[in-house]
Motif scaffolding. Structure first.
Motif, PDB file in Angstrom:
ATOM      1  N   GLU A  85       0.836  -1.207   0.000  1.00 27.44           N
ATOM      2  CA  GLU A  85       0.000   0.000   0.000  1.00 27.44           C
ATOM      3  C   GLU A  85       0.867   1.251   0.000  1.00 27.44           C
ATOM      4  O   GLU A  85       0.578   2.221  -0.711  1.00 27.44           O
ATOM      5  N   ALA A  86       1.950   1.224   0.775  1.00 26.06           N
ATOM      6  CA  ALA A  86       2.868   2.367   0.809  1.00 26.06           C
ATOM      7  C   ALA A  86       3.533   2.547  -0.554  1.00 26.06           C
ATOM      8  O   ALA A  86       3.675   3.674  -1.046  1.00 26.06           O
ATOM      9  N   LEU A  87       3.927   1.435  -1.172  1.00 26.36           N
ATOM     10  CA  LEU A  87       4.561   1.483  -2.487  1.00 26.36           C
ATOM     11  C   LEU A  87       3.591   2.033  -3.538  1.00 26.36           C
ATOM     12  O   LEU A  87       3.958   2.898  -4.332  1.00 26.36           O
ATOM     13  N   VAL A  88       2.363   1.538  -3.524  1.00 28.04           N
ATOM     14  CA  VAL A  88       1.355   2.003  -4.473  1.00 28.04           C
ATOM     15  C   VAL A  88       1.145   3.505  -4.289  1.00 28.04           C
ATOM     16  O   VAL A  88       1.111   4.260  -5.265  1.00 28.04           O
ATOM     17  N   SER A  89       1.024   3.934  -3.051  1.00 24.64           N
ATOM     18  CA  SER A  89       0.822   5.352  -2.768  1.00 24.64           C
ATOM     19  C   SER A  89       1.979   6.190  -3.306  1.00 24.64           C
ATOM     20  O   SER A  89       1.774   7.219  -3.948  1.00 24.64           O
ATOM     21  N   LYS A  90       3.200   5.728  -3.066  1.00 29.25           N
ATOM     22  CA  LYS A  90       4.387   6.444  -3.533  1.00 29.25           C
ATOM     23  C   LYS A  90       4.421   6.480  -5.060  1.00 29.25           C
ATOM     24  O   LYS A  90       4.684   7.522  -5.665  1.00 29.25           O
ATOM     25  N   LEU A  91       4.172   5.350  -5.702  1.00 30.71           N
ATOM     26  CA  LEU A  91       4.199   5.287  -7.164  1.00 30.71           C
ATOM     27  C   LEU A  91       3.104   6.149  -7.781  1.00 30.71           C
ATOM     28  O   LEU A  91       3.326   6.772  -8.821  1.00 30.71           O
ATOM     29  N   GLU A  92       1.941   6.195  -7.145  1.00 29.45           N
ATOM     30  CA  GLU A  92       0.856   7.040  -7.661  1.00 29.45           C
ATOM     31  C   GLU A  92       1.301   8.507  -7.661  1.00 29.45           C
ATOM     32  O   GLU A  92       1.030   9.233  -8.612  1.00 29.45           O
ATOM     33  N   GLN A  93       1.991   8.922  -6.615  1.00 28.42           N
ATOM     34  CA  GLN A  93       2.460  10.302  -6.544  1.00 28.42           C
ATOM     35  C   GLN A  93       3.528  10.562  -7.609  1.00 28.42           C
ATOM     36  O   GLN A  93       3.561  11.623  -8.209  1.00 28.42           O
ATOM     37  N   ASP A  94       4.392   9.577  -7.832  1.00 32.28           N
ATOM     38  CA  ASP A  94       5.461   9.725  -8.835  1.00 32.28           C
ATOM     39  C   ASP A  94       4.913   9.807 -10.246  1.00 32.28           C
ATOM     40  O   ASP A  94       5.434  10.528 -11.085  1.00 32.28           O
TER      41      ASP A  94
END
Length: 70
Positions: free
Chosen positions: A59-68
């Motif tokens: 979930e943290a990775l998805v959140s970070k990638l969405e922002q990127d």
């Protein structure tokens, strides 16, 4: 520019697929837990805790990638 964003989009798709798989596996484990007893129940709790950690990381990775990607 565009190529870098495309690569991140692919990573995001992969992370989202992995996250949905983990959630599906967790639902299966919860259903097994409901009918389990004794040692089997303890093993399922352990598995669920492991999956929960993986889910949180994803979930943290998805959140970070969405922002990127944006």
């Amino acid at each position: 520019g565009a190529k870098a964003a495309k690569g991140k989009g692919k990573k995001l798709d992969t992370a989202i697929k992995a996250l949905s798989m983990v959630k599906k596996e967790m639902k299966t484990l919860v259903n097994q837990y409901k009918s389990a007893e004794g040692e089997e129940k303890q093993k399922l709790v352990s598995d669920l805790k492991t999956k929960t950690n993986i889910k949180k990381e994803l979930e943290a990775l998805v959140s970070k990638l969405e922002q990127d990607v944006v």
